[in-house]
Design an enzyme around this catalytic site. Structure first.
Site, short mmCIF file in Angstrom:
data_model
loop_
_atom_site.label_atom_id
_atom_site.label_comp_id
_atom_site.label_asym_id
_atom_site.label_seq_id
_atom_site.Cartn_x
_atom_site.Cartn_y
_atom_site.Cartn_z
CE LYS A 251 -3.81 -2.44 2.19
NZ LYS A 251 -4.47 -2.87 3.42
CD GLN B 17 -3.37 -4.40 6.63
OE1 GLN B 17 -3.22 -3.44 5.89
NE2 GLN B 17 -4.07 -5.46 6.29
CG ASP C 280 -9.33 0.28 4.83
OD1 ASP C 280 -9.12 -0.01 3.64
OD2 ASP C 280 -8.66 -0.20 5.78
#
Ligand code: NAP
Length: 283
Positions: free
Chosen positions: A53, A97, A120
């Site tokens: 990412k 994460q 997200d």
């Protein structure tokens, strides 16, 4: 019939080029889109994901910081970091994460992210916005699947879509996006007694289960669009999806491969969400 593959790598390259160009325009306004990625602990798969990412951000001209903390980090410490990033004007997107170590309440952490930085799309505010059709961040994987349909010029309006899986990060938001696009949507899950009964009627099937061969050729209507979100390992340790690709490709009209399908699109849509978060600052 032999299905045409929807190439997630090629589409990602195209969209990342667009992200780079739009990021360059923002820089002319003095804004560099910035993503903060927080990793807690040493989960090897998570380490690979966050590295990818951060690299993708740099490759597309986005600012990115990786904050890596030991597994012993307390929940209070993590919440304090998220709050600091909420207040940081150089950061337009925050990604924590998952999974987090068991002593940390992941839900509380996600809910601490400012909704306008929830790239997200996991915050309850983002899920609610999607539910009621208000602007908000769409979760990256289903957002990527919608982009794949768009890329082949496929309009879900009036089509019957079957989503297999009802997780908060893939299945449910996927169903909402398809509904928003005027498809008639059926959501199947582990308690669905006869999965094939539903999938055989579907013009679009999205498989998001995490089990190999959940969808086989006999379960697919000729010409259907099949999107495979699953990520599994075959007997040789090779990455594979939920769909029996070789069999289904003989029946479907379009199909996404694994690897090279939905996977690259997920990171691409994270970049897109971060970019869009920064763009909102300049209207
Ligand atoms: P998840 O939270 O485990 O959800 C799986 C869903 O599948 C659940 O709703 C479950 O039903 C349903 N299910 C399980 N067995 C089933 C069966 N036999 N028939 C029908 N439905 C069944 O998983 P997830 O996070 O949504 O992820 C799904 C898959 O996508 C995984 O392989 C994951 O690695 C992959 N994934 C890929 C990407 C990407 O970028 N390519 C991103 C995210 C996830 P219940 O709700 O009844 O338990």
């Amino acid at each position: 019939m032999s299905a045409r593959a929807i190439d997630g790598n090629a589409l990602s390259r195209h969209l990342r080029h667009e992200v780079s160009q739009r990021a360059a325009t923002l820089r002319e306004h003095g804004i560099t889109p910035g993503l903060a990625v927080i990793l807690v602990g040493e989960n090897p798969a998570s380490q690979v994901y966050v590295r990818n990412k951060v690299k993708a951000c740099h490759d597309s001209g986005l600012h990115s910081v990786l904050e890596h903390y030991p597994a012993a980090m307390t929940e209070a410490e993590l919440l304090a970091r998220v709050q600091a990033l909420n207040a940081d004007p150089a950061i337009h997107g925050i990604l924590v994460q998952l999974p987090l170590p068991p002593h940390i309440d992941a839900h509380r952490v996600i809910e601490t992210i400012a909704p306008h930085k929830d790239v997200d799309g996991f915050h309850v505010a983002s899920a609610g916005a999607l539910m009621v059709g208000q602007p908000g961040f769409k979760p990256c994987t289903p957002y990527g699947c919608m982009k794949m349909l768009e890329s082949i010029g496929y309009d879900p309006k009036g089509k019957h879509a079957v989503v297999i899986g009802r997780s908060n990060i893939v299945g449910k938001p996927m169903a909402m996006l398809l509904l928003q696009a005027n498809a008639t949507v059926t959501v199947c899950h582990s308690a669905t007694p006869d999965l094939a009964l539903h999938t055989r009627q579907a013009d679009i099937v999205v498989a998001a289960v995490g089990k190999r061969n959940v969808l086989t050729a006999d379960m697919v209507k000729p010409g259907a669009v099949v999107i495979d979100v699953g990520m599994n390992r075959d007997d040789h340790g090779k990455l594979c999806g939920d769909v029996d690709y070789a069999g289904v490709a003989k029946v479907a009209g379009w199909i996404t491969p694994v690897p090279g399908g939905v996977g690259p699109m997920t990171i691409t849509m994270l970049l897109m969400n971060t970019l869009e978060s920064a763009e909102r600052l300049v209207g």
